[in-house]
Design a protein around this motif. Structure first.
Motif, PDB file in Angstrom:
ATOM      1  N   ALA A   1       1.264   5.427  -0.384  1.00 26.83           N
ATOM      2  CA  ALA A   1       0.610   6.739  -0.351  1.00 26.83           C
ATOM      3  C   ALA A   1       1.453   7.741  -1.143  1.00 26.83           C
ATOM      4  O   ALA A   1       2.682   7.773  -1.001  1.00 26.83           O
TER       5      ALA A   1
ATOM      6  N   LYS B   1      -1.078  -1.075  -4.205  1.00 25.16           N
ATOM      7  CA  LYS B   1      -2.345  -0.378  -3.962  1.00 25.16           C
ATOM      8  C   LYS B   1      -1.991   1.079  -3.698  1.00 25.16           C
ATOM      9  O   LYS B   1      -1.566   1.434  -2.606  1.00 25.16           O
TER      10      LYS B   1
ATOM     11  N   ARG C   1       0.868  -1.191   0.000  1.00 22.59           N
ATOM     12  CA  ARG C   1       0.000   0.000   0.000  1.00 22.59           C
ATOM     13  C   ARG C   1       0.903   1.239   0.000  1.00 22.59           C
ATOM     14  O   ARG C   1       1.687   1.439   0.925  1.00 22.59           O
TER      15      ARG C   1
ATOM     16  N   GLU D   1      -0.954   9.349   6.507  1.00 21.06           N
ATOM     17  CA  GLU D   1      -1.513   8.021   6.229  1.00 21.06           C
ATOM     18  C   GLU D   1      -0.519   6.929   6.624  1.00 21.06           C
ATOM     19  O   GLU D   1      -0.900   5.913   7.189  1.00 21.06           O
TER      20      GLU D   1
ATOM     21  N   ARG E   1      -2.642   4.959  -3.139  1.00 26.69           N
ATOM     22  CA  ARG E   1      -3.659   5.928  -2.695  1.00 26.69           C
ATOM     23  C   ARG E   1      -3.104   7.328  -2.872  1.00 26.69           C
ATOM     24  O   ARG E   1      -2.014   7.643  -2.422  1.00 26.69           O
TER      25      ARG E   1
END
Ligand code: GLN
Length: 231
Positions: free
Chosen positions: A122, A140, A120, A153, A142
């Protein structure tokens, strides 16, 4: 006898996404816009005999704002890329940068760019960091409006890593971020920042380039660099 009135100084509207320290951000006390780019544009404005006004604009809205005439130039730690250069004209490069990775201080899993697969990540919207993250297999990604939101985050545990400009990551860590985050891996890319103007405004582009050369020659650029990056 008649006294000539001094003409009101022309104002150069400079678009910047002003939450990107140490390049452009608001001073906590005075609320003035400060930073390397702000000082650089003030010095360029002085050479050109114009006043500089910072217009805080979302990063992904900077090129549209330039195209619609809301701002005259962009000075926002903006990397010179081929894609952007199709829409705007860049000055000569004024700062060498690159992308880097920040993870939680206790993360021993991500040590290099290749370890970001499936993670993930950011990033700030519209940036070269966002593009680099999107190229990672199964990541992923964001997107946030500002780098500081991406850092938050990470801190909150909603992301495994932030991919962002190295000098901004370093500044974040130096200003307290290192309590819970750290840099890992090599610098991912060689990037250079440029001041952008519209393709039509070749005269302004030339003036900015000339002013940049002048402040490099007269020592003003070195002073500004030392102020923000000297150690
Ligand atoms: N240098 C990066 C880019 O141009 C990030 C700039 C920024 O977030 N202000 O995409």
């Amino acid at each position: 006898s008649q006294q000539a009135q001094p003409a009101a100084a022309k104002v150069l509207k400079v678009g910047a996404e002003a939450t990107f320290p140490p390049f452009e951000f608001q001073d906590e006390q005075s609320k003035d816009y400060v930073g390397f780019d702000v000082d650089l544009m003030k010095a360029i404005g002085k050479q050109m005999g114009v006043e500089v006004q910072i217009v805080n604009t979302a990063f992904d809205g900077l090129i549209p704002a330039l195209e619609s005439g809301q701002i005259d130039v962009i000075a926002s730690a903006m990397t010179i890329t081929d894609e952007r250069a199709q829409k705007v004209s860049f000055s000569q490069p004024y700062y060498k940068s690159g992308l880097s990775i920040i993870v939680k201080a206790d993360n021993n899993d991500i040590k290099a760019f290749k370890d970001l697969e499936g993670k993930r990540i950011a990033v700030q919207i519209g940036t070269t960091g966002a593009e680099a993250a999107r190229r990672i297999t199964d990541a992923k990604v964001r997107e946030f409006n500002s780098a500081s939101e991406a850092f938050l985050e990470l801190k909150a545990g909603g992301a495994d890593a932030v991919v962002n400009d190295l000098p901004v990551n370093e500044y974040y860590l130096a200003k307290g971020g290192s309590k819970d985050a750290k840099l890992v891996g090599e610098v991912l890319s060689a990037e250079e920042y440029g001041v952008a103007v519209t393709k039509k405004n070749t005269e302004l582009a030339e003036k900015i380039n000339k002013a940049l050369e002048d402040i490099k020659q007269n020592g003003e650029y070195a002073k500004i660099y030392e102020k923000w990056f000297g150690r």
